[in-house]
Design an enzyme around this catalytic site. Sequence first.
Site, mmCIF file in Angstrom:
data_model
loop_
_atom_site.group_PDB
_atom_site.id
_atom_site.type_symbol
_atom_site.label_atom_id
_atom_site.label_comp_id
_atom_site.label_asym_id
_atom_site.label_seq_id
_atom_site.Cartn_x
_atom_site.Cartn_y
_atom_site.Cartn_z
ATOM 1 N N HIS A 87 0.951 -1.068 -0.132
ATOM 2 C CA HIS A 87 0.140 -0.074 -0.014
ATOM 3 C C HIS A 87 0.977 1.077 0.023
ATOM 4 O O HIS A 87 1.715 1.460 0.719
ATOM 5 C CB HIS A 87 -0.870 -0.001 1.204
ATOM 6 C CG HIS A 87 -1.854 -0.971 1.159
ATOM 7 N ND1 HIS A 87 -2.119 -2.157 2.192
ATOM 8 C CD2 HIS A 87 -2.901 -1.568 0.259
ATOM 9 C CE1 HIS A 87 -2.989 -3.003 1.900
ATOM 10 N NE2 HIS A 87 -3.302 -2.571 0.788
ATOM 11 N N GLU B 278 1.656 3.446 2.905
ATOM 12 C CA GLU B 278 2.152 3.042 4.450
ATOM 13 C C GLU B 278 3.687 3.069 4.365
ATOM 14 O O GLU B 278 4.165 2.165 4.195
ATOM 15 C CB GLU B 278 1.555 1.695 4.409
ATOM 16 C CG GLU B 278 0.358 1.623 4.421
ATOM 17 C CD GLU B 278 -0.731 0.362 4.419
ATOM 18 O OE1 GLU B 278 0.248 -0.647 4.528
ATOM 19 O OE2 GLU B 278 -1.780 0.160 4.684
ATOM 20 N N HIS C 20 3.117 -3.338 6.915
ATOM 21 C CA HIS C 20 2.358 -2.405 6.519
ATOM 22 C C HIS C 20 2.124 -1.704 7.608
ATOM 23 O O HIS C 20 2.714 -1.750 8.741
ATOM 24 C CB HIS C 20 0.844 -3.078 6.489
ATOM 25 C CG HIS C 20 0.524 -4.121 5.409
ATOM 26 N ND1 HIS C 20 -0.109 -3.771 4.255
ATOM 27 C CD2 HIS C 20 1.304 -4.960 5.005
ATOM 28 C CE1 HIS C 20 -0.080 -4.646 3.334
ATOM 29 N NE2 HIS C 20 0.756 -5.538 3.659
ATOM 30 N N GLU D 212 1.494 -5.332 10.970
ATOM 31 C CA GLU D 212 0.923 -3.746 11.074
ATOM 32 C C GLU D 212 1.788 -2.908 12.198
ATOM 33 O O GLU D 212 1.795 -3.417 13.159
ATOM 34 C CB GLU D 212 -0.440 -3.519 11.387
ATOM 35 C CG GLU D 212 -1.606 -4.409 10.383
ATOM 36 C CD GLU D 212 -1.521 -3.659 9.076
ATOM 37 O OE1 GLU D 212 -1.377 -2.575 8.915
ATOM 38 O OE2 GLU D 212 -2.302 -4.347 8.260
#
Length: 335
Positions: A58, A61, A150, A215
């Site tokens: 992404h 990010e 991410h 994450e």
Amino acid sequence: MSNSTFLQKTLAGETSMGLQYCLPNGMCVQVLDEGVIRFEPNDASSSGLDLVVSCGIHGNETAPVELVEQLIERILRQELRVKSRVLFIFGNVAALRAGKRFVEEDMNRLFNRSPEVEDGPEKRRAMMLEMHVGRFFGSNTTPRFHYDLHTAIHGSLIEKFAIYPLPKPGCRFSATEIARLSLAGVETVLLQSTSSSTFSYSSNYKYDAHAFTIELGSARPFGQNTGIDLSKMDAYLSGLIQGQLPHPELIPPQVQIFRVSREIPKTSHDFKFAIDGKTDNFTPLAKGLTLAEDAGVPFVITEDDARIIFPNPDVPPGQRAGLVIVPARNYLAEQ
Ligand SMILES: O=C(O)CCC(=O)N[C@@H](CCC(=O)O)C(=O)O
Ligand SMILES: [Zn+2]
């Protein structure tokens, strides 16, 4: 010789497949594609560990992208001695240039599929990345790892967490791998309950890698990530690169384990959350709450101790608008 980093060259459109070269210390380097670079030690010093680190799947990010940029540069400056085979991937380069999650399609919904003639650039890139990962692992029988890094769109009551893709039939979630993640500063793990079209699922399913989506805080533009402390992840990955694979036997008690109870499907443009679409990850959901409504059909919370992850009412119909998770430490012990 240019002083630009590999990331800067990638963003400037200056990286593409090149010839392999080796440094006097025995480390060999090859750029395999735009934003894809492989490092290999000569056989004598190899630790027998294959590591893929991807980021920027992404494009908004950027904290993990900056971390990976620094790892690559330390290797190229020979400050970090490579004793494992390592593949680094900057995933969605066009989206990284644009500072957007994606250009046309969310790339992390485009893995594990068959190619089609009319595939757009993000579908083709996802396919190429899977091919690079498959070629990298090849037929080696050494332990395989893939960490897909991410950051989250919204705030989160827990800053760092991992999504553990559903294991293949006959395989189990690994307590050792969860314990290893805790050494990288990731002390919350979500066990997936379904197959998926994400990069980590593909590496696990197709190539038998210990693969995770990780994450690491909130999504911010380049240069605005000083609030995110990635020192433990940095030390962990640096250790793996140098051939040090830690062997923790037990999951430390502070590690929280959840499992995905249900995906929240978005089937139509009528989909509406009853909560704010920007609700923090891990916010508790009361049993009996009508969480969403879609074409007149209510989505009611039936689980005890439920929490929400990745709420996003803006995804296209056909995709998940979030996940409902529940505590699962005992569930893992029973596996
Ligand atoms: O914060 C969000 O809503 C999205 C953060 C993000 O990109 N998460 C990944 C998770 C992938 C997985 O389930 O393994 C994603 O949505 O692709
Ligand atoms: Zn992401």
